[in-house]
Design an enzyme around this catalytic site. Structure first.
Site, PDB file in Angstrom:
ATOM      1  N   LEU A  77       1.105  -0.828   0.166  1.00 53.87           N
ATOM      2  CA  LEU A  77       0.019  -0.559   0.260  1.00 53.87           C
ATOM      3  C   LEU A  77       0.136   1.322  -0.292  1.00 53.87           C
ATOM      4  O   LEU A  77       2.163   1.422   1.089  1.00 53.87           O
ATOM      5  CB  LEU A  77      -0.490  -0.382   0.944  1.00 53.87           C
ATOM      6  N   ASP A  78       1.304   1.820  -1.102  1.00 55.63           N
ATOM      7  CA  ASP A  78       1.649   3.044  -1.485  1.00 55.63           C
ATOM      8  C   ASP A  78       1.255   4.299   0.221  1.00 55.63           C
ATOM      9  O   ASP A  78       0.549   4.052   0.960  1.00 55.63           O
ATOM     10  CB  ASP A  78       1.532   4.665  -2.181  1.00 55.63           C
ATOM     11  N   PRO A  79       2.718   4.622   0.102  1.00 54.92           N
ATOM     12  CA  PRO A  79       2.879   5.738   1.453  1.00 54.92           C
ATOM     13  C   PRO A  79       1.442   7.016   1.605  1.00 54.92           C
ATOM     14  O   PRO A  79       1.147   7.216   2.612  1.00 54.92           O
ATOM     15  CB  PRO A  79       3.979   6.216   1.584  1.00 54.92           C
ATOM     16  N   ALA A  81      -1.488   6.581   0.840  1.00 58.62           N
ATOM     17  CA  ALA A  81      -2.683   6.182   0.651  1.00 58.62           C
ATOM     18  C   ALA A  81      -3.056   5.579   2.140  1.00 58.62           C
ATOM     19  O   ALA A  81      -1.567   4.817   2.924  1.00 58.62           O
ATOM     20  CB  ALA A  81      -2.476   4.838  -0.175  1.00 58.62           C
TER      21      ALA A  81
END
Length: 339
Positions: A77-79, A81
């Protein structure tokens, strides 16, 4: 002004003969007092990750909170997000592929008028427009992205090109051309619309990039767009209702976080299960196939086996024979205790 930094003197080692005789020496190989021994902990922690934290850091935080020996996550999960990041501890790491292959749900905001090189708010603008779509136009465009579609991933993605990550090549200034890939999007719906941005809910399969969806939607509408906020609300069987945040884990401590630990087999709820005898369980744990008998025994397909309610193995049934592909050692069904 003198810009030369002062030279730091290295500490002078104390000869063994000058050490205090009453200073106890820890035995060789003994753990340090401030590092408690790691524990065998198995299960799933459904973390509600905050914005700004990387998935790798999140795994480290959960691993430390449980003082666990082994941990891993099921889907980066992207930073930028927030939301659901399932983290597997111990034997649960063997079930990570089942979670990663599950359906995912997102709630994201598309900011109209700007396309960026990363397709999110961190990137550099590469195209702009004064146009802004009406809610009806956004809703009319969404069906084109539902179903089995071809999607070109963002240039800043973890996809490998000749052994290197696409985002590493893009950061080095190389022109990254990624081929379209098939993805499955089951549902898209407008949740809110505010003129210069729209909040959209999505349900999709493995490999779908929400950032690419916002980019392509902006191009179709002729106004460009990028993701300005993103939250993942479901991964496979795990949802927000059972999630906990970092603060809750840090407050609980290794001995108080049991309420946040889900059973290993929770990740396997999409496949059938079968109960086996102790003798069959021992064979499965040695990697040996067993014959499933009985009128209700499955004859084909992927299943997981339990003994006394404890997960033993995951495998495929072929003509009534269960061939194990993953075996589990969860204490109650260990070979020593079942013998």
């Amino acid at each position: 002004m003198n810009d030369v930094p002062p030279v730091e003197q290295a500490p002078v080692p104390v000869p063994p003969a000058m050490r205090r005789a009453d200073t106890p020496r820890p035995p060789r190989g003994a753990p340090r007092p401030d590092r408690p021994k790691k524990r065998d902990v198995s299960g799933w922690v459904i973390l509600d990750k905050g914005v700004g934290m990387t998935s790798t850091h999140a795994v480290a935080v959960v691993k430390r909170a449980f003082n666990a020996k082994k941990a891993g996550h099921a889907g980066t999960l992207d930073p930028l997000a927030s939301g659901i990041l399932p983290i597997a501890l111990g034997e649960a790491t063997k079930t990570v592929p089942f979670v990663m292959d599950g359906r995912k749900a997102y709630r994201f905001t598309v900011a109209w008028g700007v396309e960026t090189d990363t397709d999110d708010a961190e990137g550099r603008p590469v195209a702009t427009s004064e146009a802004r779509p009406a809610r009806e136009a956004v809703e009319a465009a969404l069906p084109a992205f539902v179903g089995a579609i071809e999607q070109v991933p963002p240039r800043y993605s973890a996809i490998k090109i000749q052994g290197e990550r696409a985002y590493d090549l893009a950061r080095d200034g190389e022109v990254v051309e990624l081929a379209a890939r098939p993805v499955q999007i089951d549902r898209l719906a407008v949740a809110e619309h505010h003129g210069d941005h729209t909040v959209i809910e999505a349900e999709c399969g493995k490999g779908t990039y929400v950032r690419a969806l916002a980019r392509d939607l902006g191009r179709m509408l002729g106004c460009y767009g990028h993701v300005s906020a993103l939250r993942r609300t479901r991964v496979g069987p795990f949802s927000e209702a059972e999630a906990c945040d970092v603060a809750a884990l840090e407050a609980g401590g290794p001995d108080g976080n049991g309420a946040h630990l889900r059973p290993v087999e929770t990740a396997l709820d999409a496949i059938a299960s079968v109960a086996v005898s102790r003798d069959m369980a021992l064979r499965l744990m040695r990697g040996q196939p067993v014959i499933l008998r009985g009128r209700d025994a499955p004859v084909e397909g992927k299943i997981f086996a339990t003994c006394g309610g404890i997960l033993v193995a995951v495998g495929d049934v072929e003509r009534g024979e269960l061939v194990p592909h993953r075996v589990f050692h969860l204490g109650g069904t260990s070979a020593g205790r079942m013998a």
